[in-house]
Design a protein around this motif. Sequence first.
Motif, PDB file in Angstrom:
ATOM      1  N   ARG A  58      11.470  -9.502  -3.981  1.00  0.00           N
ATOM      2  CA  ARG A  58      11.975  -8.314  -3.297  1.00  0.00           C
ATOM      3  C   ARG A  58      13.497  -8.344  -3.332  1.00  0.00           C
ATOM      4  O   ARG A  58      14.115  -9.411  -3.272  1.00  0.00           O
ATOM      5  N   PHE A  59      14.090  -7.147  -3.430  1.00  0.00           N
ATOM      6  CA  PHE A  59      15.547  -7.042  -3.513  1.00  0.00           C
ATOM      7  C   PHE A  59      16.078  -6.117  -2.423  1.00  0.00           C
ATOM      8  O   PHE A  59      15.381  -5.186  -1.986  1.00  0.00           O
ATOM      9  N   LEU A  60      17.301  -6.377  -2.009  1.00  0.00           N
ATOM     10  CA  LEU A  60      17.982  -5.462  -1.089  1.00  0.00           C
ATOM     11  C   LEU A  60      18.283  -4.153  -1.803  1.00  0.00           C
ATOM     12  O   LEU A  60      18.373  -4.125  -3.036  1.00  0.00           O
ATOM     13  N   PRO A  61      18.452  -3.053  -1.077  1.00  0.00           N
ATOM     14  CA  PRO A  61      18.812  -1.781  -1.705  1.00  0.00           C
ATOM     15  C   PRO A  61      20.078  -1.922  -2.552  1.00  0.00           C
ATOM     16  O   PRO A  61      20.968  -2.707  -2.221  1.00  0.00           O
ATOM     17  N   ASP A  62      20.154  -1.142  -3.648  1.00  0.00           N
ATOM     18  CA  ASP A  62      21.333  -1.219  -4.511  1.00  0.00           C
ATOM     19  C   ASP A  62      22.279  -0.038  -4.327  1.00  0.00           C
ATOM     20  O   ASP A  62      23.227   0.130  -5.095  1.00  0.00           O
ATOM     21  N   ASN A  63      22.018   0.773  -3.289  1.00  0.00           N
ATOM     22  CA  ASN A  63      22.934   1.872  -2.978  1.00  0.00           C
ATOM     23  C   ASN A  63      22.785   2.235  -1.508  1.00  0.00           C
ATOM     24  O   ASN A  63      21.749   1.970  -0.891  1.00  0.00           O
ATOM     25  N   ILE A  64      23.823   2.847  -0.949  1.00  0.00           N
ATOM     26  CA  ILE A  64      23.836   3.117   0.491  1.00  0.00           C
ATOM     27  C   ILE A  64      22.834   4.197   0.889  1.00  0.00           C
ATOM     28  O   ILE A  64      22.319   4.193   2.014  1.00  0.00           O
ATOM     29  N   TYR A  65      22.496   5.116  -0.029  1.00  0.00           N
ATOM     30  CA  TYR A  65      21.534   6.166   0.296  1.00  0.00           C
ATOM     31  C   TYR A  65      20.167   5.560   0.634  1.00  0.00           C
ATOM     32  O   TYR A  65      19.521   5.955   1.618  1.00  0.00           O
ATOM     33  N   ASP A  66      19.711   4.617  -0.189  1.00  0.00           N
ATOM     34  CA  ASP A  66      18.423   3.977   0.084  1.00  0.00           C
ATOM     35  C   ASP A  66      18.491   3.139   1.357  1.00  0.00           C
ATOM     36  O   ASP A  66      17.533   3.087   2.135  1.00  0.00           O
ATOM     37  N   ALA A  67      19.626   2.477   1.586  1.00  0.00           N
ATOM     38  CA  ALA A  67      19.786   1.673   2.805  1.00  0.00           C
ATOM     39  C   ALA A  67      19.738   2.553   4.045  1.00  0.00           C
ATOM     40  O   ALA A  67      19.143   2.182   5.069  1.00  0.00           O
ATOM     41  N   ILE A  68      20.355   3.724   3.968  1.00  0.00           N
ATOM     42  CA  ILE A  68      20.321   4.671   5.089  1.00  0.00           C
ATOM     43  C   ILE A  68      18.883   5.115   5.365  1.00  0.00           C
ATOM     44  O   ILE A  68      18.435   5.156   6.513  1.00  0.00           O
ATOM     45  N   ALA A  69      18.148   5.434   4.304  1.00  0.00           N
ATOM     46  CA  ALA A  69      16.764   5.902   4.471  1.00  0.00           C
ATOM     47  C   ALA A  69      15.898   4.822   5.111  1.00  0.00           C
ATOM     48  O   ALA A  69      15.080   5.111   5.999  1.00  0.00           O
ATOM     49  N   LEU A  70      16.068   3.580   4.693  1.00  0.00           N
ATOM     50  CA  LEU A  70      15.283   2.477   5.257  1.00  0.00           C
ATOM     51  C   LEU A  70      15.630   2.248   6.725  1.00  0.00           C
ATOM     52  O   LEU A  70      14.755   2.021   7.559  1.00  0.00           O
ATOM     53  N   CYS A  71      16.924   2.322   7.039  1.00  0.00           N
ATOM     54  CA  CYS A  71      17.361   2.138   8.426  1.00  0.00           C
ATOM     55  C   CYS A  71      16.870   3.288   9.307  1.00  0.00           C
ATOM     56  O   CYS A  71      16.386   3.075  10.415  1.00  0.00           O
ATOM     57  N   LYS A  72      16.957   4.502   8.779  1.00  0.00           N
ATOM     58  CA  LYS A  72      16.575   5.693   9.544  1.00  0.00           C
ATOM     59  C   LYS A  72      15.091   5.672   9.907  1.00  0.00           C
ATOM     60  O   LYS A  72      14.696   6.075  11.008  1.00  0.00           O
ATOM     61  N   SER A  73      14.254   5.170   9.009  1.00  0.00           N
ATOM     62  CA  SER A  73      12.801   5.190   9.253  1.00  0.00           C
ATOM     63  C   SER A  73      12.312   3.974  10.034  1.00  0.00           C
ATOM     64  O   SER A  73      11.118   3.864  10.326  1.00  0.00           O
ATOM     65  N   SER A  74      13.223   3.075  10.390  1.00  0.00           N
ATOM     66  CA  SER A  74      12.821   1.815  11.025  1.00  0.00           C
ATOM     67  C   SER A  74      12.719   1.937  12.544  1.00  0.00           C
ATOM     68  O   SER A  74      13.715   2.145  13.233  1.00  0.00           O
ATOM     69  N   LYS A  75      11.513   1.780  13.064  1.00  0.00           N
ATOM     70  CA  LYS A  75      11.329   1.745  14.521  1.00  0.00           C
ATOM     71  C   LYS A  75      11.957   0.481  15.101  1.00  0.00           C
ATOM     72  O   LYS A  75      12.485   0.486  16.219  1.00  0.00           O
ATOM     73  N   PHE A  76      11.922  -0.602  14.322  1.00  0.00           N
ATOM     74  CA  PHE A  76      12.488  -1.860  14.780  1.00  0.00           C
ATOM     75  C   PHE A  76      13.985  -1.711  15.060  1.00  0.00           C
ATOM     76  O   PHE A  76      14.485  -2.162  16.093  1.00  0.00           O
ATOM     77  N   ILE A  77      14.715  -1.062  14.164  1.00  0.00           N
ATOM     78  CA  ILE A  77      16.156  -0.848  14.363  1.00  0.00           C
ATOM     79  C   ILE A  77      16.397   0.044  15.576  1.00  0.00           C
ATOM     80  O   ILE A  77      17.330  -0.184  16.354  1.00  0.00           O
ATOM     81  N   THR A  78      15.546   1.045  15.757  1.00  0.00           N
ATOM     82  CA  THR A  78      15.668   1.909  16.939  1.00  0.00           C
ATOM     83  C   THR A  78      15.504   1.089  18.213  1.00  0.00           C
ATOM     84  O   THR A  78      16.261   1.247  19.180  1.00  0.00           O
ATOM     85  N   ASP A  79      14.536   0.186  18.212  1.00  0.00           N
ATOM     86  CA  ASP A  79      14.267  -0.627  19.396  1.00  0.00           C
ATOM     87  C   ASP A  79      15.434  -1.548  19.740  1.00  0.00           C
ATOM     88  O   ASP A  79      15.751  -1.742  20.917  1.00  0.00           O
ATOM     89  N   ILE A  80      16.086  -2.131  18.737  1.00  0.00           N
ATOM     90  CA  ILE A  80      17.135  -3.103  19.055  1.00  0.00           C
ATOM     91  C   ILE A  80      18.505  -2.456  19.262  1.00  0.00           C
ATOM     92  O   ILE A  80      19.287  -2.924  20.079  1.00  0.00           O
ATOM     93  N   LEU A  81      18.793  -1.357  18.555  1.00  0.00           N
ATOM     94  CA  LEU A  81      20.099  -0.717  18.707  1.00  0.00           C
ATOM     95  C   LEU A  81      20.093   0.378  19.756  1.00  0.00           C
ATOM     96  O   LEU A  81      21.128   0.679  20.355  1.00  0.00           O
ATOM     97  N   GLY A  82      18.944   0.982  19.980  1.00  0.00           N
ATOM     98  CA  GLY A  82      18.863   2.174  20.815  1.00  0.00           C
ATOM     99  C   GLY A  82      18.964   3.395  19.919  1.00  0.00           C
ATOM    100  O   GLY A  82      19.710   3.415  18.932  1.00  0.00           O
ATOM    101  N   GLU A  83      18.219   4.432  20.257  1.00  0.00           N
ATOM    102  CA  GLU A  83      18.135   5.606  19.388  1.00  0.00           C
ATOM    103  C   GLU A  83      19.494   6.282  19.198  1.00  0.00           C
ATOM    104  O   GLU A  83      19.867   6.660  18.085  1.00  0.00           O
ATOM    105  N   ASP A  84      20.267   6.425  20.273  1.00  0.00           N
ATOM    106  CA  ASP A  84      21.546   7.123  20.173  1.00  0.00           C
ATOM    107  C   ASP A  84      22.532   6.360  19.291  1.00  0.00           C
ATOM    108  O   ASP A  84      23.175   6.936  18.410  1.00  0.00           O
TER     109      ASP A  84
END
Length: 475
Positions: free
Chosen positions: A405-431
């Motif tokens: 498995r590889f990390l994203p190779d561009n910021i657009y894909d990284a944004i999409a992965l972060c945006k769809s992550s419930k885990f990131i929402t839980d730790i950072l807060g939605e806002d």
Amino acid sequence: MQNLKTFLEIPYDKLEEMNLKAKENAEKKSQKELEKEYTAYLNKEKGIKAITVCFTDIEGRLHMLDYDKKFLLDSLSNLTFDGSSIRGFTPQHESDLRLEIDWASIRHMPADVFGPGKVIFFASVLNRDRTPYHSDFRGRLKAYTAELKKKQGLTAFAAPEIEGFIVDGENAEQNYMVEKGFSLISSGGYYHSLPMDKLRVFIDNAAEAHRAMGFKNEKDHPEVAPSQFEMNFSYAEVVRTADNIQLYKLVCRQVARNMGMTATFLPKPFMGINGSGMHTNFSLSKNGKNIFHDAKGEEGLSKNAWDFVKRLLNHAPEICLVINSSVNAYRRLDPHFEAPNQIKVSSVDRGSMIRIPVANEKTARIELRSVAPDANPYLLLFTMMKTGLEGTPLKKDESKRDRMRFLPDNIYDAIALCKSSKFITDILGEDSKDKFIQFKQLAADRSPKALGTTIKRTEVIYHHEVTNQLLWNNF
């Protein structure tokens, strides 16, 4: 002519002594005790003209306010600022925020870098009602570490290896043109440069300032690429480490500017040579014992450490935007230049996002290699700790073949992965998550998804550590 200014200028050896003593104080005394001690000191010391108070926005920019000493001491309970003027903070209709001095963070500053008569403190950002502000990740990191200490007896330690480049001319990033690019100031490489060339003089001057500020440097040297540098400072508790990262970059930028040059922490300012990283070494301690160490464990690591690693590996795609938060950062994740873009752990393969360094009971740690030097250090360490302690461990499916498995190779894909992550929402807060993604999207929209072989002007001048209001408004 009589010298009309008698502001405090402290020799470097005395500065280092004072700053190391302040660090010891911070480890032994409460905030109330420190406040009493330092307010008395500031009242008494006539040579201090101003107190610099700093905080960091959600993207990682360091903001500084200089307060008149008397005004600050008289107004400690009501230090306010306009949060709507800071990208990623409050909207205009609820703009007032407060600053609360962290008395444990005091540093006496080198007069030749910061000007005479200055001391600096970091501050927590509070709401109007004095509750912690949710997008101040220094405050959130500090609160989280205090909770871990109180409930589990854990203390987190980190040490980064921050690389950067020195390029010719002041404001070289703001003035970047694709046709000309950046100008290298040294053609040397790893560990070698002439003793008095520009790169070596820069490293010497910056490292001396870092030592004077209590960084306890371990080694300073030119890095692999020409004009590249790295200055390593000692392991510290994670909040102090993040403060050190911010001050490290600030000092480097100012020292370079004093020499008519620019210190840049763009992850990949040149094609064809190695980029810059911020390998982040991390471990946990309990009752003074490094709980990441187990002499009988695989690679000398304990089950605690391996569980931490497995959680980071499992959530790596989701947290990639936090550790690689600029368009330019994805150029660095290039396998031709020791890029740590593989979602795996290894003791030898430097293409792995996590490496296990050779260590002993005292130094056992993990090294997160995928971090770019322009990451928000508070957000990085907060996310790293939350993920490593509270995430879901990666589990191997014995019925399937291993697939890299590889990390994203561009910021657009990284944004999409972060945006769809419930885990990131839980730790950072939605806002906070939504605001962070919003600003990353604004930067991404100014550059093409396919990075290509040419470093675009947009990925440089709209970078979160480089840009100013005028440049953004000229888009």
